[in-house]
Design a protein around this motif. Structure first.
Motif, PDB file in Angstrom:
ATOM      1  N   GLY A 120     -26.657 -27.875 -10.081  1.00 15.21           N
ATOM      2  CA  GLY A 120     -25.580 -28.319 -10.961  1.00 15.21           C
ATOM      3  C   GLY A 120     -24.557 -27.215 -11.190  1.00 15.21           C
ATOM      4  O   GLY A 120     -23.343 -27.467 -11.204  1.00 15.21           O
ATOM      5  N   TYR A 121     -25.046 -25.987 -11.331  1.00 14.38           N
ATOM      6  CA  TYR A 121     -24.119 -24.861 -11.484  1.00 14.38           C
ATOM      7  C   TYR A 121     -23.270 -24.689 -10.220  1.00 14.38           C
ATOM      8  O   TYR A 121     -22.083 -24.344 -10.306  1.00 14.38           O
ATOM      9  N   PHE A 122     -23.868 -24.939  -9.060  1.00 13.50           N
ATOM     10  CA  PHE A 122     -23.100 -24.885  -7.807  1.00 13.50           C
ATOM     11  C   PHE A 122     -21.923 -25.858  -7.851  1.00 13.50           C
ATOM     12  O   PHE A 122     -20.793 -25.502  -7.496  1.00 13.50           O
ATOM     13  N   ILE A 123     -22.169 -27.073  -8.290  1.00 13.85           N
ATOM     14  CA  ILE A 123     -21.103 -28.080  -8.353  1.00 13.85           C
ATOM     15  C   ILE A 123     -19.993 -27.620  -9.287  1.00 13.85           C
ATOM     16  O   ILE A 123     -18.798 -27.682  -8.951  1.00 13.85           O
ATOM     17  N   LEU A 124     -20.367 -27.130 -10.474  1.00 10.06           N
ATOM     18  CA  LEU A 124     -19.365 -26.693 -11.443  1.00 10.06           C
ATOM     19  C   LEU A 124     -18.625 -25.445 -10.966  1.00 10.06           C
ATOM     20  O   LEU A 124     -17.411 -25.317 -11.172  1.00 10.06           O
ATOM     21  N   ALA A 125     -19.342 -24.514 -10.331  1.00  8.91           N
ATOM     22  CA  ALA A 125     -18.694 -23.307  -9.824  1.00  8.91           C
ATOM     23  C   ALA A 125     -17.687 -23.654  -8.736  1.00  8.91           C
ATOM     24  O   ALA A 125     -16.575 -23.114  -8.707  1.00  8.91           O
ATOM     25  N   ALA A 126     -18.060 -24.563  -7.833  1.00  2.48           N
ATOM     26  CA  ALA A 126     -17.127 -24.983  -6.786  1.00  2.48           C
ATOM     27  C   ALA A 126     -15.884 -25.600  -7.406  1.00  2.48           C
ATOM     28  O   ALA A 126     -14.745 -25.267  -7.024  1.00  2.48           O
ATOM     29  N   ARG A 127     -16.060 -26.486  -8.373  1.00  7.52           N
ATOM     30  CA  ARG A 127     -14.917 -27.106  -9.042  1.00  7.52           C
ATOM     31  C   ARG A 127     -14.047 -26.057  -9.732  1.00  7.52           C
ATOM     32  O   ARG A 127     -12.817 -26.120  -9.683  1.00  7.52           O
TER      33      ARG A 127
END
Length: 197
Positions: free
Chosen positions: A130-137
């Motif tokens: 989930g942190y990956f998704i938010l970091a990418a965004r």
């Protein structure tokens, strides 16, 4: 103490952000994925266990290999994306705790049984995903997380000789093509799935 994000920041991370099925031709670079990782690693995990292991696929060969183990339309999405990512988990994460959680010298022994470690690895690697998704965004990229793939085949192909590493989920990564998304699906109001006691 943190400060509230402005509306533009909240939109980028949540309100107008979307999961993408297709991307523009703009490439994803190694610098991009290192920047994503440098953000996501700062998200909290239990006892700082950091169980997620990431395989970043920038080459067409790597994406084709992953696509061959994916179901339905997922395979084509992976092949065409600028990048794909395997978010995996290390069931032997406790071996790293002496340096990741140094103020508790016995932390490694808290997780001595693999059956007991597995839910911790799954839960916390899911958080890191989930942190990956938010970091990418947050860095101006988009993702297409998915679970339609053969976990055992992916593990055998990408983690040979590492039975302690298991895939959790996968995602595409790039600069999203707005024409590839569907209309926003329903989101429940607070009263539907919440209560305050």
């Amino acid at each position: 103490m943190g400060q509230p994000l402005d509306d533009a920041g909240l939109d980028t991370l949540f309100r107008t952000a979307r999961s993408f099925n297709g991307y523009t031709d703009e490439p994803v670079t190694e610098a991009d994925i290192r920047a994503i990782y440098d953000l996501l690693k700062m998200g909290p995990t239990s006892a700082n266990m950091q169980p997620a292991r990431f395989v970043w696929l920038l080459s067409q060969e790597g994406k084709d290999k992953l696509a061959s183990f994916s179901s339905g339309t997922n395979a084509e999405k992976i092949r065409k994306a600028p990048a794909a990512v395997i978010i995996a988990m290390d069931l032997d994460f406790n071996e790293q705790l002496p340096w990741l959680f140094p103020h508790a010298p016995t932390a490694k022994d808290w997780f001595g049984d693999v059956d007991g470690r597995t839910p911790h690895a799954f839960r916390n690697s899911s958080l890191q995903g989930g942190y990956f998704i938010l970091a990418a965004r947050a860095l101006g990229l988009d993702t297409g997380p998915m679970s339609g793939f053969d976990n055992a085949a992916v593990d055998a192909a990408f983690f040979p000789g590492q039975p302690n590493i298991r895939s959790n989920f996968i995602s595409t990564l790039g600069h999203g093509d707005p024409s590839s998304i569907f209309d926003r699906l329903p989101r429940p109001e607070f009263e539907k799935f919440n209560r305050v006691e």
